[in-house]
Design an enzyme around this catalytic site. Structure first.
Site, PDB file in Angstrom:
ATOM      1  N   SER A 103       0.940  -1.316   0.048  1.00 44.22           N
ATOM      2  CA  SER A 103      -0.136  -0.069   0.077  1.00 44.22           C
ATOM      3  C   SER A 103       0.847   1.330   0.003  1.00 44.22           C
ATOM      4  O   SER A 103       0.259   2.281  -0.211  1.00 44.22           O
ATOM      5  CB  SER A 103      -0.900   0.187   1.253  1.00 44.22           C
ATOM      6  OG  SER A 103      -0.293  -0.183   2.316  1.00 44.22           O
ATOM      7  N   ARG A 104       2.432   1.122   0.320  1.00 43.52           N
ATOM      8  CA  ARG A 104       2.975   2.352   0.369  1.00 43.52           C
ATOM      9  C   ARG A 104       4.561   1.806   0.081  1.00 43.52           C
ATOM     10  O   ARG A 104       4.680   0.869   0.303  1.00 43.52           O
ATOM     11  CB  ARG A 104       2.849   3.261   1.542  1.00 43.52           C
ATOM     12  CG  ARG A 104       3.258   2.357   3.002  1.00 43.52           C
ATOM     13  CD  ARG A 104       3.015   3.250   4.172  1.00 43.52           C
ATOM     14  NE  ARG A 104       1.516   3.687   4.515  1.00 43.52           N
ATOM     15  CZ  ARG A 104       0.778   2.717   5.243  1.00 43.52           C
ATOM     16  NH1 ARG A 104       1.056   1.675   5.795  1.00 43.52           N
ATOM     17  NH2 ARG A 104      -0.270   3.213   5.390  1.00 43.52           N
ATOM     18  N   GLY A 105       5.360   2.651   0.181  1.00 46.66           N
ATOM     19  CA  GLY A 105       6.651   2.484   0.327  1.00 46.66           C
ATOM     20  C   GLY A 105       7.249   1.577  -0.935  1.00 46.66           C
ATOM     21  O   GLY A 105       7.030   1.591  -2.054  1.00 46.66           O
TER      22      GLY A 105
ATOM     23  N   TYR B  46      15.008  -7.576  16.286  1.00 50.66           N
ATOM     24  CA  TYR B  46      14.792  -7.356  14.903  1.00 50.66           C
ATOM     25  C   TYR B  46      15.623  -8.240  13.970  1.00 50.66           C
ATOM     26  O   TYR B  46      15.249  -8.604  12.957  1.00 50.66           O
ATOM     27  CB  TYR B  46      15.025  -5.743  14.972  1.00 50.66           C
ATOM     28  CG  TYR B  46      15.058  -5.275  13.593  1.00 50.66           C
ATOM     29  CD1 TYR B  46      13.861  -5.472  12.757  1.00 50.66           C
ATOM     30  CD2 TYR B  46      16.233  -4.759  12.941  1.00 50.66           C
ATOM     31  CE1 TYR B  46      13.750  -5.346  11.490  1.00 50.66           C
ATOM     32  CE2 TYR B  46      16.006  -4.499  11.490  1.00 50.66           C
ATOM     33  CZ  TYR B  46      14.654  -4.559  10.782  1.00 50.66           C
ATOM     34  OH  TYR B  46      14.813  -4.235   9.515  1.00 50.66           O
TER      35      TYR B  46
ATOM     36  N   LYS C 256      14.415 -10.292  11.010  1.00 46.78           N
ATOM     37  CA  LYS C 256      14.695 -10.032   9.543  1.00 46.78           C
ATOM     38  C   LYS C 256      15.645 -11.063   8.861  1.00 46.78           C
ATOM     39  O   LYS C 256      15.504 -11.431   7.790  1.00 46.78           O
ATOM     40  CB  LYS C 256      15.679  -8.942   9.470  1.00 46.78           C
ATOM     41  CG  LYS C 256      15.513  -7.864   8.305  1.00 46.78           C
ATOM     42  CD  LYS C 256      14.019  -7.434   8.044  1.00 46.78           C
ATOM     43  CE  LYS C 256      13.600  -6.686   6.574  1.00 46.78           C
ATOM     44  NZ  LYS C 256      12.145  -6.677   6.261  1.00 46.78           N
TER      45      LYS C 256
END
Length: 417
Positions: free
Chosen positions: A19-21, A168, A172
């Site tokens: 939806s973005r980026g 994180y 990732k």
């Protein structure tokens, strides 16, 4: 920029977080070929602080020449992912490409990371990638040239990339380990690769990490989209690679990378997990005008895209002006505990004012200590500072008259929060 070749015409791409980026940029690149794009993302209603929804992205994809199918999908929800995959196949006849782009980030140390955040990152980054891949693979195996592309870094096992944000990095790297395993498991059937930017990319996540001034040190999402296009138009025998966007585009003959820069000629910030160590990245951010929300060790801890405290400070920064500074003449420090713990400041004494994470640039006139949830309530008008102070939720050290002025500023901000 890398020209389109038409090779993705008629192909169906299932893109999470589109939806973005970066996810949307990849979708638009494919749309120019006439591709079908499944926008699998959570944002269905306009977000007050983040741009775009699955429906506005769909409009842009259609305008670019593609066919769009917006689906409300939380990649942690197996049923939602399964439904979206089945609906996509029904709509377009199959799935040719999966782009695992959805991701969550929280750059905090082990003791400062609530398990809720650990679960979020593992649920979206690792489990969501694995789940979406698992459900798409049976259809990818029927495609002539199928690909899975994960937006994840090379597996750099240097401890410096674990020590400040172990959770994180685990989450990732889980995406990257999925590439390592699935590329070999489905060799000859599906091309499975990872793609990672060489520099910081101007996205909501980067703005959250870098604060004010970070944009000029970034490239646009289009560089990642062009590199993704190069990977996805190659034969499925191109597999098991951990690709860096700039390196891939150099192989395509791209020489002028200024076209991808937000501010051509400005020094660029290297991305995480590459050669520069975290301390070096922080130094480079600060040297070129950014105010990084993360530091090494136990310093700044909140870096979740859309985190309520960080979002509140983004709005505060946007409304600061010389008039407010002139009327207030105070420097405020906030020591926050709870789920979104950290130290923040608002400088309403110097220049045009400033706000951000970490210690204030000069000694604070007022230090306020409270829970992060109560901080958000105060700035959204749900909890008056006076009541918070009287009830013991807020502790104030310093000039009480300046503390009262802060209450007036909160009242001014309420319509914008």
């Amino acid at each position: 920029m890398l020209p389109n070749t038409g090779k993705l015409a008629g192909c169906t791409l299932f893109i999470t977080g589109a939806s973005r980026g970066i996810g949307k940029a990849i979708a638009l690149k494919a749309a120019k070929d006439g591709a079908n794009v499944v926008i699998a993302a959570k944002t269905a209603q306009p977000h007050p602080k983040l741009p775009g929804t699955i429906y506005t992205a769909a409009e842009e994809i259609e305008a670019a020449g593609g066919k769009a199918f917006p689906c409300i999908v939380d990649v942690r929800d197996e049923q939602q992912v399964s439904n979206a995959v089945e609906q996509a196949v029904k709509r377009f006849g199959g799935i040719d490409i999966l782009v695992n782009n959805a991701s969550a980030i929280n750059l905090t140390g082990t003791l400062e990371t609530p398990m809720k955040k650990v679960d979020l990152m593992l649920g979206i980054n690792l489990r969501g990638t694995y789940l979406t891949s698992k459900l798409c693979i049976p259809y990818l195996q029927k495609s002539k040239n199928p690909h899975i592309l994960n937006l994840s870094p090379p597996l750099n096992m240097s401890p410096v990339w674990f020590k400040n944000h172990t959770a994180y990095t685990i989450a990732k790297y889980g995406m990257s380990m999925s590439v390592l395993g699935m590329a070999e498991e489905f060799r000859g059937e599906i091309g499975v690769n990872a793609l990672w930017p060489k520099t910081a990319i101007q996205t909501a996540a980067m703005e959250m990490l870098g604060g004010s001034g970070i944009g000029s040190q970034c490239r646009k999402p289009e560089i990642v989209a062009d590199a993704a296009y190069s990977i996805l138009t190659r034969p499925k025998t191109f597999t098991g690679n951990f690709v860096i966007d700039e390196d891939m585009l150099k192989k395509e003959g791209i020489k002028n990378f200024d076209i991808y820069a937000v501010s051509p000629g400005h020094p660029l910030l290297p991305d995480f997990f590459l050669d520069d160590e975290p301390e070096s990245l922080v130094q480079k951010m600060e040297e070129h005008g950014a105010a990084p929300i993360f530091k090494s060790g136990k310093a700044q801890k909140e870096a979740v895209v859309g985190g309520p405290v960080a979002e509140t400070f983004n709005i505060i920064k946007a409304v600061l002006n010389p008039e407010v500074v002139k009327a207030t003449q105070g420097v405020y420090k906030f020591d926050l505990s709870g789920e979104h713990s950290g130290t923040w400041y608002i400088d309403l004494k110097n220049n045009s004012g400033s706000a951000g994470s970490g210690e204030p640039p000069v000694k604070a006139d007022v230090v306020m200590t409270l829970d992060s949830a109560d901080f958000v309530k105060m700035f959204t008008g749900k909890l008056k500072p006076t009541m918070a102070f009287m009830s013991g939720k807020l502790k104030i050290k310093g000039d009480m008259s300046l503390a009262m002025k802060m209450e007036k500023m909160m009242a001014q901000l309420k319509p914008k929060l």
